[in-house]
Design a protein around this motif. Structure first.
Motif, mmCIF file in Angstrom:
data_model
loop_
_atom_site.group_PDB
_atom_site.id
_atom_site.type_symbol
_atom_site.label_atom_id
_atom_site.label_comp_id
_atom_site.label_asym_id
_atom_site.label_seq_id
_atom_site.Cartn_x
_atom_site.Cartn_y
_atom_site.Cartn_z
ATOM 1 N N ASP A 34 0.830 -1.212 0.000
ATOM 2 C CA ASP A 34 0.000 0.000 0.000
ATOM 3 C C ASP A 34 0.859 1.254 0.000
ATOM 4 N N THR A 59 1.982 2.041 -3.438
ATOM 5 C CA THR A 59 0.901 2.610 -4.240
ATOM 6 C C THR A 59 0.784 4.112 -4.008
ATOM 7 N N TRP A 99 0.566 -6.238 -7.263
ATOM 8 C CA TRP A 99 -0.363 -6.135 -8.386
ATOM 9 C C TRP A 99 -1.166 -4.839 -8.341
ATOM 10 N N ASN A 100 -1.421 -4.327 -7.131
ATOM 11 C CA ASN A 100 -2.217 -3.090 -7.050
ATOM 12 C C ASN A 100 -1.441 -1.879 -7.555
ATOM 13 N N CYS A 101 -0.136 -2.026 -7.781
ATOM 14 C CA CYS A 101 0.662 -0.902 -8.295
ATOM 15 C C CYS A 101 0.667 -0.841 -9.818
#
Length: 1016
Positions: A186, A189, A219-221
């Protein structure tokens, strides 16, 4: 380096620059070092100005290449100074003079930490810069949390945060555990939303390293990276200082696209569409310009975009666009652009459905073979070799043969090999193949290996329709005045076998064939003479009834070579002469060669290895290994499917057995239950150390085949007691379904006496070892081979060295790809004599099974011995000078293995002890000598005397002498351990369930330890 106000420093630099030669410079530097050393002894009388001046001088001397082995305390103390000038000097000079392993750095950890968490931004920048330059485990463990806080702090200026990101990157590379993956996903990100381009560029460097090690956590980046590329492609809010020749921050674009290449695919259609729009904009907007700097920057972005397009397996239309763009680049005037165009077009061959598009540029690629730059010519050759198939093989091979006449010698061997491989793989008919190979030998005979003309002979022998044509072509080449010896070999062989098929043609009678071959006899080497003698015998055999004149000529040659110095030629001449007198029966004896059995061409094996290397050496796939490890990944592409031995027995602790079993060949269980040895096909390796393991002998199961209950394998208990160095490792008393398929104890003993072999093997991994020893230094390479079609995860290797060894292992990658091999160098330095053993704590995860083993490493005492022969004049004065304990130790040893003197001599030789015969007047005694190397003693001569008793060979007296008491004791005990035959305990008979009998005893049952384990 500011020199204002430092007159002494300026004068010293001027004096050094005015020196006429190196000797004057050395004298001036030595004088200054002596002055600095004297002033530092009276440190209380030094002002901050003087200390700063002398430290600057030390740095200048260090930059000149001289060793500065003092003053480190004074340098480090300047870091604690309250004022900026002194602190700046301390940080700069410490960064230059000290490395991460220097103990002085521990003195300043608290000071550096205080500067990092302080409010003075200048001090923060100095501290972060020094930590980022030096790195090290101590800094990473102590300072990483504070550096992370600076990076995510919203109150710090961008300058500090930028340095914090780069500092954290260096610490992460040294110790990946400093970044907690769960919490940083997080945070990363949020950091990728940074508006300052300096901070964003530094954060992207950190992100590339993080994602290369664990892509699943970030993966969220991925959408954030695509948005950054969109922002840059549209040139939105890009400050002028980050625009390079009109290109928005090319460094950030390259790093972002490189990070995206670690993600296997992009699932979100919107994100994927946005990314392809950006890539399309980059492909369309890049062109060759005259400005070199702008051209370099734009093409750096472009080629990274091409790599990303290939990685994402884009649509055929975009791929075609990429090939067309590369076709324009390989015709550019700038050589760097041409090189990169050819290199990336070669990578495009790995993409399906674009080979036909690449063929459109074949003419331009052939033109690149004539480029003045040899690196461009090499890339053009690689590309032509990769794009060749049945449709264009004739054209490409003809071009390569034409180029062969003018190619420089550095390329001819590679060119000849690739031409032969292409001719064999894609030959439209065999006569064309024969023409190509004969042309190849004629134009570049010095660079044509024997495998090439051997293969021609095999084809001609196995195809009767080709024999007449091949013999006729060989006859034509022999008419040439200047002929390479390889052409003489192949022509003589073909004419000897098949010249009778040309007998009706003009100029091809047996006499004429013999005469033209015999003209070459005086000018050829002995290996070719042997082939010519065979050809003469064959010609004589085909001439029945014999021609008396021809027979007399050939007999004269045979008689001439009956007394030749070369045994092979002499034997052939004698036998052929005797056979030729047998008349018509000669036809049966010297009949035509039978057809060769169908086998895989050695050239095609080389071709497959080359294609595999090209496929597997993708920079995208291997970059994660390069980012976090010094290990080398080599693809293994020759699996041999074999069944695993059943009923693997565990090892038990057992006293050392006879070393004769060490060199025993290891067999692999075949499917029919027999035991045989695996003979791997040779593999050409580009690695400097070579491929030690070769093809992996046993193919393991896939990850899905591992049962869920296979949780943990017990480790081997490594002991360093007196009996430990030569005792078998033990298995913990735990149940485990994954067992080693080699005897680990025997493997350790074998590697203690030789420098390469297999250290450990189980159904999933094979660990090989190759070592090189020089004085007190050693370099070992661990070969970690994944035998499965699934990757091995969570790979960890930890060295547990004894106190007398300094060992440094390069970082091992977290994952070993399927059917791949990883090479991990291990540096060893010996400080003193000891029999303690280093241990490798190795673990990995396969499916749900976690395997952990502890393996003893063969960095034993005899590895640091160098045998040296001494004469009687040298031996006896040294022997007498070392009188009595502790320098000379004597012991009567009982329970010795019954060895004859020659067997004991061989044992001493394997232990690097040089036995000198004749020194002792008693023929039943042995005298040996060797040199022991360590960092403390350097080279130390050791003398050994063994007195045996012929009436009782189970006891002897051993005397060891050296100049170091500890070395004398350790060497005596080491030799004794190899001489003593420790009796084994008798096995207690037990009642066991009846097992199904096998027709073949498993390999494990031949090992005494395994047999005892089975009984217990």
């Amino acid at each position: 380096m500011a020199l204002s106000g430092m007159r002494g420093l300026s004068v010293f630099i001027s004096d050094v620059r005015n020196c006429q030669n190196k000797e004057q410079e050395r004298l001036r530097v030595d004088k200054e070092l002596g002055n600095i050393r004297a002033r530092f002894k009276n440190e209380k009388g030094l002002s901050h100005y003087e200390k700063k001046k002398y430290v600057w001088k030390m740095l200048y001397i260090f930059m000149l290449g001289y060793d500065v082995d003092f003053g480190h305390t004074e340098t480090v103390s300047l870091i604690s100074a309250p004022k900026y000038p002194e602190k700046q000097v301390g940080y700069i000079v410490t960064s230059c003079l000290l490395n991460e392993n220097n103990d002085f750095l521990r003195m300043v950890i608290n000071t550096v930490r205080n500067d990092i968490i302080g409010r003075n931004e200048t001090f923060q920048c100095l501290a972060l810069t020094m930590v980022g330059n030096i790195g090290g485990k101590d800094f990473s463990e102590s300072l990483a949390p504070d550096v992370q806080k600076l990076l995510i702090s919203s109150s710090c200026r961008p300058l500090v945060r930028k340095k914090a990101a780069l500092c954290l990157l260096r610490l992460y590379r040294k110790n990946p555990d400093v970044v907690n993956v769960d919490g940083w996903s997080d945070r990363m990100t949020q950091l990728l939303d940074e508006r300052d381009f300096g901070v964003l560029t530094s954060v992207m460097s950190l992100f590339v390293s993080l994602v290369s090690n664990n892509v699943e956590a970030y993966w969220n980046c991925l959408p954030k990276c695509v948005k950054i590329l969109e922002r840059l492609a549209r040139n939105q809010d890009v400050p002028q200082e980050y625009t390079y020749y009109g290109i928005p921050s090319p460094w950030l674009q390259v790093k972002t696209m490189r990070a995206l290449q670690y993600f296997p695919t992009i699932e979100d259609p919107n994100t994927k569409r946005a990314l392809f729009e950006v890539l399309q904009r980059i492909l369309m907007g890049t062109d060759v310009v005259k400005n070199v700097n702008k051209s370099n920057a734009s093409h750096a972005v472009l080629f990274e975009a091409l790599a990303l397009v290939m990685h994402l397996d884009a649509e055929k239309e975009m791929m075609s666009q990429c090939v067309a763009l590369l076709g324009k680049f390989i015709a550019a005037r700038e050589p760097n652009i041409r090189y990169l165009g050819l290199e990336n077009m070669t990578r495009m061959l790995l993409v399906t459905d674009v080979q036909d598009i690449i063929k459109r540029h074949q003419a331009q690629i052939v033109t690149s073979l004539k480029d003045p730059d040899i690196s461009i010519r090499r890339r053009a050759l690689d590309l032509l070799y990769g794009m060749c198939d049945v449709t264009n093989a004739k054209d490409i091979v003809e071009e390569l043969l034409q180029y062969l006449s003018t190619a420089e010698f550095a390329m001819r061997e590679e060119l000849a090999l690739k031409s032969a491989i292409l001719a064999e793989k894609f030959a439209p008919d065999l006569s064309w193949y024969v023409d190509v190979i004969l042309q190849l030998i004629d134009k570049a005979g010095d660079f044509v290996s024997d495998d090439i003309w051997y293969r021609v002979v095999q084809f001609v022998t196995n195809n009767e329709d080709l024999q007449t044509y091949a013999a006729a072509k060989a006859r034509e080449y022999l008419d040439k005045p200047a002929l390479h010896e390889t052409m003489v070999k192949v022509s003589a062989y073909l004419l000897g076998e098949y010249s009778h098929l040309l007998a009706q043609r003009p100029g091809c009678s047996p006499k004429e064939i013999f005469a033209i071959i015999n003209e070459k006899l005086p000018t050829v080497s002995t290996t070719t003479v042997a082939i010519l003698l065979s050809s003469y015998a064959k010609i004589l055999m085909h001439t029945q009834p014999p021609d008396p004149e021809l027979q007399d000529h050939i007999w004269v040659i045979f008689r001439k070579y009956e007394t030749f110095i070369d045994v092979e030629i002499q034997q052939r001449a004698v036998e052929y002469f005797a056979l030729s007198k047998k008349g018509a029966s000669l036809i049966d004896v010297l009949a035509e060669m039978p057809k060769y059995p169908e086998r895989k061409s050695a050239l095609l094996r080389k071709a497959e290895v080359a294609e595999v290397d090209t496929t597997e050496q993708s920079a995208i796939k291997l970059r994660s290994q390069q980012q976090t490890s010094n290990a080398i990944v080599i693809a293994d592409q020759h699996p041999v499917s074999m069944s695993l031995p059943e009923n693997q027995l565990g090892l038990v602790k057992l006293p050392r057995q006879d070393t004769e079993a060490i060199s025993r060949d290891q067999g692999s269980a075949k499917e029919n239950g027999t035991v045989g040895t695996v003979e791997p096909e040779p593999i050409t390796s580009a690695d400097i150390l070579g491929d030690l393991l070769g093809p992996l002998a046993i193919e393991g199961p896939s990850a899905g085949a591992v049962p869920a209950e296979q949780n943990l394998i017990s480790g081997l208990d490594a002991t360093t007691t007196a009996a430990g160095p030569l005792a078998l490792a033990t298995l913990d008393d735990q149940s485990s379904s994954i067992q080693p398929i080699v005897n680990i104890g025997e493997r350790f003993h074998a590697l203690s006496l030789k420098d390469n072999g297999v250290l450990y093997e189980d159904p999933h991994i094979q660990i090989g070892l190759k070592a090189e020893w020089r004085a007190h230094h050693g370099r070992l390479v661990l070969f970690l081979g994944n035998k499965n079609t699934s990757p091995l995860d969570s790979v960890r290797a930890l060295i547990l060295p004894p106190t007398h060894l300094k060992m440094e292992l390069s970082l091992v990658p977290d994952t070993i790809p399927p059917r791949a091999q990883v090479q991990c160098p291990l540096e060893v330095v010996n400080h003193r004599a000891s029999r303690d053993i280093a241990v490798l704590d190795f673990s990995y995860k396969f499916g749900t099974a976690v395997v952990n083993v502890k393996l003893r490493l063969p960095a034993v005492l005899n590895k640091f011995l160098l045998p040296i022969s001494v004469s009687a004049e040298e031996f006896f004065p040294q022997w007498k000078s070392l009188s009595g304990p502790p320098l000379k130790l004597q012991e009567v040893v009982r329970g010795v293995k019954p060895l004859s003197l020659p067997e004991m001599t061989n044992l001493f030789t394997s232990l690097h002890l040089a036995v000198t015969p004749g020194l002792d007047v008693n023929p039943n005694n042995l005298v040996a000598s060797t040199t022991f190397y360590s960092e403390s003693t350097h080279a130390m001569l050791c003398l050994i005397r063994v007195e045996t008793d012929p009436s009782d060979i189970t006891q002897l007296r051993i005397t060891v002498a050296s100049g170091d008491p500890s070395l004398t004791f350790e060497l005596k005990e080491f030799i004794k351990e190899h001489l003593v035959n420790i009796p084994t305990a008798a096995a207690v008979p037990v009642v066991s369930p009846v097992q199904p009998q096998s027709s073949v005893t498993p390999a494990g049952y031949t090992d005494p330890g395994a047999m005892l384990a089975g009984l217990l």
